[in-house]
Design a protein around this motif. Structure first.
Motif, PDB file in Angstrom:
ATOM      1  N   SER A 289       0.806  -1.263  -0.248  1.00 51.85           N
ATOM      2  CA  SER A 289      -0.416  -0.056  -0.071  1.00 51.85           C
ATOM      3  C   SER A 289       1.136   1.343   0.137  1.00 51.85           C
ATOM      4  O   SER A 289       0.461   2.402  -0.826  1.00 51.85           O
ATOM      5  CB  SER A 289      -1.040  -0.048   1.079  1.00 51.85           C
ATOM      6  OG  SER A 289      -1.166   0.894   1.555  1.00 51.85           O
ATOM      7  N   ASN A 290       1.955   1.427   0.265  1.00 46.60           N
ATOM      8  CA  ASN A 290       2.926   2.188   0.663  1.00 46.60           C
ATOM      9  C   ASN A 290       3.635   2.520  -0.572  1.00 46.60           C
ATOM     10  O   ASN A 290       3.795   3.542  -0.638  1.00 46.60           O
ATOM     11  CB  ASN A 290       4.182   2.235   1.848  1.00 46.60           C
ATOM     12  CG  ASN A 290       3.259   2.196   3.039  1.00 46.60           C
ATOM     13  OD1 ASN A 290       2.441   3.333   3.505  1.00 46.60           O
ATOM     14  ND2 ASN A 290       4.052   1.744   4.045  1.00 46.60           N
TER      15      ASN A 290
ATOM     16  N   ALA B  19       2.013   6.718  -7.194  1.00 46.52           N
ATOM     17  CA  ALA B  19       1.354   8.332  -7.085  1.00 46.52           C
ATOM     18  C   ALA B  19       1.401   9.538  -7.322  1.00 46.52           C
ATOM     19  O   ALA B  19       1.105   9.912  -7.930  1.00 46.52           O
ATOM     20  CB  ALA B  19      -0.462   7.700  -6.207  1.00 46.52           C
ATOM     21  N   LYS B  20       2.255   9.145  -6.600  1.00 44.41           N
ATOM     22  CA  LYS B  20       2.795  10.445  -5.365  1.00 44.41           C
ATOM     23  C   LYS B  20       3.887  10.747  -7.487  1.00 44.41           C
ATOM     24  O   LYS B  20       3.779  11.611  -7.349  1.00 44.41           O
ATOM     25  CB  LYS B  20       3.863  11.134  -4.185  1.00 44.41           C
ATOM     26  CG  LYS B  20       3.819  11.883  -3.958  1.00 44.41           C
ATOM     27  CD  LYS B  20       2.094  13.201  -3.716  1.00 44.41           C
ATOM     28  CE  LYS B  20       3.349  13.972  -2.887  1.00 44.41           C
ATOM     29  NZ  LYS B  20       2.701  15.586  -2.943  1.00 44.41           N
TER      30      LYS B  20
ATOM     31  N   GLU C 264       2.398  11.648 -10.074  1.00 46.09           N
ATOM     32  CA  GLU C 264       0.899  13.335  -9.806  1.00 46.09           C
ATOM     33  C   GLU C 264       1.696  14.360 -11.490  1.00 46.09           C
ATOM     34  O   GLU C 264       0.806  14.884 -11.955  1.00 46.09           O
ATOM     35  CB  GLU C 264       1.469  13.968  -8.637  1.00 46.09           C
ATOM     36  CG  GLU C 264       0.415  13.432  -7.704  1.00 46.09           C
ATOM     37  CD  GLU C 264       0.520  14.313  -6.452  1.00 46.09           C
ATOM     38  OE1 GLU C 264       1.030  15.228  -6.625  1.00 46.09           O
ATOM     39  OE2 GLU C 264      -0.558  12.938  -5.117  1.00 46.09           O
TER      40      GLU C 264
ATOM     41  N   LYS D  58       2.258   1.858  -3.868  1.00 37.84           N
ATOM     42  CA  LYS D  58       1.467   2.518  -4.605  1.00 37.84           C
ATOM     43  C   LYS D  58       1.483   3.899  -3.608  1.00 37.84           C
ATOM     44  O   LYS D  58       1.603   4.202  -5.067  1.00 37.84           O
ATOM     45  CB  LYS D  58       0.424   1.390  -4.508  1.00 37.84           C
ATOM     46  CG  LYS D  58       0.314   0.086  -5.489  1.00 37.84           C
ATOM     47  CD  LYS D  58       0.455  -0.180  -6.276  1.00 37.84           C
ATOM     48  CE  LYS D  58      -0.814  -1.691  -6.368  1.00 37.84           C
ATOM     49  NZ  LYS D  58      -0.305  -1.689  -7.979  1.00 37.84           N
ATOM     50  N   LYS D  59       1.130   4.327  -3.358  1.00 33.69           N
ATOM     51  CA  LYS D  59       1.240   5.845  -2.689  1.00 33.69           C
ATOM     52  C   LYS D  59       2.018   6.481  -3.397  1.00 33.69           C
ATOM     53  O   LYS D  59       2.068   7.374  -3.471  1.00 33.69           O
ATOM     54  CB  LYS D  59       0.888   5.944  -0.907  1.00 33.69           C
ATOM     55  CG  LYS D  59      -0.522   5.553  -0.256  1.00 33.69           C
ATOM     56  CD  LYS D  59      -0.532   5.896   0.857  1.00 33.69           C
ATOM     57  CE  LYS D  59      -2.010   4.863   1.313  1.00 33.69           C
ATOM     58  NZ  LYS D  59      -2.040   5.062   2.744  1.00 33.69           N
ATOM     59  N   GLU D  60       3.343   5.870  -3.107  1.00 29.54           N
ATOM     60  CA  GLU D  60       4.766   6.584  -3.366  1.00 29.54           C
ATOM     61  C   GLU D  60       4.815   6.566  -4.578  1.00 29.54           C
ATOM     62  O   GLU D  60       5.140   7.407  -6.058  1.00 29.54           O
ATOM     63  CB  GLU D  60       5.661   5.918  -2.995  1.00 29.54           C
ATOM     64  CG  GLU D  60       6.001   6.218  -1.363  1.00 29.54           C
ATOM     65  CD  GLU D  60       7.303   4.569  -1.577  1.00 29.54           C
ATOM     66  OE1 GLU D  60       8.059   4.400  -2.493  1.00 29.54           O
ATOM     67  OE2 GLU D  60       7.733   4.734  -0.158  1.00 29.54           O
TER      68      GLU D  60
END
Length: 178
Positions: A30-31, A37-38, A41, A33-35
């Motif tokens: 999950s972390n 996605a960031k 951007e 995927k967030k990285e």
């Protein structure tokens, strides 16, 4: 009796360990995927190669154009249909630079571009991912995979799987209205 109790305790400890390991793995994924996605951007740094061998980087993208990255494989039916749809709707994508990216050999990519009638359009570019970094850097898990960035290099939409050109055009138009 004592042996059964010990066995039950060991089994419980093993099950608890497996459960904790899975929970940890989910958190790490999950972390990650967030990285990613960031990082997506805005258009991340990259280096791919034009079919003539010249490098193409994020700085090569035309200014004041939206950038549409399309990761594809030449033998993928879904990729083929997406490319055909784009070829049919190029007039609606005139303010966009379409970057078709594949890890395959240049002759295969060139044949695909010619077959789909996309090889002679100034806003369509076919690139080779020689180092095979696109899937990792752009979080790809299937082909085709399309990312749409606006004129300022900000991510508007990610499409995992086949998407038709009218949907891409609609996303671009909605972004321009905002």
């Amino acid at each position: 009796m004592k042996k059964r109790k010990t066995t039950a305790i060991v089994i419980m400890i093993v099950l608890l360990g497996v459960f904790l390991f899975f929970m940890y793995s989910i958190g790490v994924k999950s972390n990650r995927k967030k990285e990613i996605a960031k990082k997506l951007e805005t258009i991340p740094q990259f280096e791919f190669f034009q079919l003539n061998g010249k490098p193409f980087t994020q700085d090569s993208i035309k200014e004041q154009f939206s950038a549409i990255f399309i990761y594809f494989h030449t033998d993928c039916d879904f990729c083929s249909h997406e490319a055909e749809s784009i070829a049919e709707h190029l007039s609606g994508l005139h303010n966009s630079q379409l970057l078709f990216i594949s890890p395959e050999p240049t002759d295969s990519i060139q044949a695909f571009a010619e077959k789909k009638n996309l090889s002679n359009h100034p806003n369509v570019l076919f690139l080779q991912d020689k180092k095979r970094v696109f899937p990792v850097r752009f979080d790809v898990n299937a082909a085709p995979y399309t990312l749409v960035y606006n004129k300022n290099g900000k991510l508007i939409k990610r499409f995992n799987g086949q998407i038709l050109a009218p949907a891409i055009i609609k996303v671009l138009q909605e972004n321009e209205r905002e």
